[in-house]
Scaffold this motif. Sequence first.
Motif, mmCIF file in Angstrom:
data_model
loop_
_atom_site.group_PDB
_atom_site.id
_atom_site.type_symbol
_atom_site.label_atom_id
_atom_site.label_comp_id
_atom_site.label_asym_id
_atom_site.label_seq_id
_atom_site.Cartn_x
_atom_site.Cartn_y
_atom_site.Cartn_z
ATOM 1 N N LEU A 183 65.267 -2.669 -2.489
ATOM 2 C CA LEU A 183 66.487 -1.910 -2.776
ATOM 3 C C LEU A 183 66.637 -1.639 -4.265
ATOM 4 N N ALA A 184 66.248 -2.591 -5.116
ATOM 5 C CA ALA A 184 66.292 -2.350 -6.557
ATOM 6 C C ALA A 184 65.346 -1.210 -6.931
ATOM 7 N N HIS A 185 64.190 -1.166 -6.281
ATOM 8 C CA HIS A 185 63.249 -0.067 -6.527
ATOM 9 C C HIS A 185 63.826 1.255 -6.025
ATOM 10 N N HIS A 186 64.479 1.221 -4.870
ATOM 11 C CA HIS A 186 65.037 2.441 -4.299
ATOM 12 C C HIS A 186 66.189 2.989 -5.138
ATOM 13 N N PHE A 187 67.098 2.112 -5.572
ATOM 14 C CA PHE A 187 68.296 2.572 -6.274
ATOM 15 C C PHE A 187 68.052 2.850 -7.753
ATOM 16 N N THR A 188 67.241 2.045 -8.416
ATOM 17 C CA THR A 188 67.101 2.170 -9.878
ATOM 18 C C THR A 188 65.665 2.284 -10.362
ATOM 19 N N GLY A 189 64.689 2.291 -9.456
ATOM 20 C CA GLY A 189 63.304 2.479 -9.870
ATOM 21 C C GLY A 189 62.652 1.268 -10.490
ATOM 22 N N VAL A 190 63.212 0.074 -10.309
ATOM 23 C CA VAL A 190 62.613 -1.130 -10.872
ATOM 24 C C VAL A 190 61.305 -1.433 -10.134
#
Length: 568
Positions: free
Chosen positions: A209-216
């Motif tokens: 979810l962090a990758h999905h929302f903010t590209g982490v």
Amino acid sequence: MRIGLLTEGGYPYVNGDARLWCDRLVRGLEQHEFDIYALSRSEHQEDEGWVQLPPQVGRVITAPLWTAEDDGVVYGRRARRRFAESYGELAAALCEGTVGDASGESSAAEADRFANALYGLAELARDEGGLVGALRSETAVRALERACRAPGARQPARAARVPDLLAVAAHLERALRPLSLDWYEDDGLGAVDLCHATSGGPAALPGLLAHHFTGVPLLVTEYGVRLRTHYLADTESPPAVRTLLAAFHGRLATETYRRAAVVTPGNTHARRWQERCGADRAKLRTVYPGMDAARFTEVGESAGSVAPDTLVWVGRVEPAKDLISLLHAFAEIRKEEPKTRLRIVGAPAGPEGAAYLGHCKALAAQLFPDEAEGLHAVGDNPVSFEEIGGPEVPTLADAYASGAVTVLSSVVEGFPISLVEAMFCGRATVSTDVGAVVEVIGGTGLVVPPRNPKALAEACVALLRDPERRERLGAAARARALELFTVEQNITAFHSIYLEIVSSTPVRRVVLDGGGEPLPFAAPAEAHVPGRWTERSTRVLVRGGPGWAAGPPVSATPPFAATEGVTG
């Protein structure tokens, strides 16, 4: 750099899984900052508290995976429609396709369907404030029922009854609890440079979810493949429940491997499972677990065995270790070498392990009646059951030092920690060919088929009768373990992987000048180098898209101010 360490049932809890590995990693990489995001498994785990944390841990944020109170969120008509659509798509992705067998293979279209549904639910939770009530609603159960009855659904899913649907819905509600957390904003996981999930499954979900929302970027480490663990553990559920839950965990594993920048299996055995779930070989980096070799140094560097006629088994006592086969093998060994003794050192793993230990003791008493050297001597059994910390075995190193050969008789094994410990001690080993045993041993010990007491006995007798061979294999085993399985090797590998991921990840921090325009090179590459190269007062936007166009202007650091305070 700043690392978001994602755990589930592990670090920083005192009795957490992989606690030692995570603690050594964090302490070994003191040049980096760590934020720990931990999912707990039980109230007992939370009550026991945390381990002492090093100063490089900036903050710890926890959430219970074992319970979730109703969030009280009431959906409007539009939100209810969004939930029904996304959950229905998720259910359909579980009922159709080829995931559900041990291969976990799926087409790109099926994987996309699952991913879109998963992120649709996550976006709904973010917009509305939670999913707990919706996941427990009748709407969720009815969506599962429609998917199971739809044309094209697999046969086990079509046979699902109401109790099966309720069991699956309850499991999905628990597994999807991380979607309702408030961890994914710019002041949470959106502010880290890298998410490192210490296992697959629930621990990796916040990273997705962090990758999905903010590209982490996401790094996933698996020393035990969660999908394999699920297959082995879920043996008593009805076929419909097993099929749907296997499909869910398979889809989640596929999506995790697809989105991760790098996946680090702990051994080739785990790597094969990941590849079968769709992991790209180019993303895979095998990193063996790091173990503390120092406490075995004295034993490893000492010559000879304390008891050349003694076999030693060390580990958790449970059915998967197959001590029954070991005891039958020992009966054959005693026929060839009557002076041989067997020391079983370990504590039972839970109630099942305690019952199994009692069964093993009863079998040992039956196979080996107490023996006495003379008419007036007191007899004893050649098999002993002991635990670390007792008068005979005060430390783990003492257990391995007490015998000439270390034996592993498991029928199921992931990464065989006890074998590596025996190798650090310079002991020759006899093992069953399960899990990553062959990869760990690498020709420095004897390997036999599992559940074959005769083969196990023959290998042990061969080493008991050949002290020179034992010494040669033990020396080679110690050299191999020191080269591949130490803490230092593990830390060095992850430090390189961190730098590799960050160096290839696009800059997500957009800094604006006084006029509201993006300022090039305001977040330079050296910001990831250990040390304070930029002032803490610098304000940035952390967005997956063009955040500078959506938010208010951010004041930039004056030219050349980034060099202030740098000495040397």
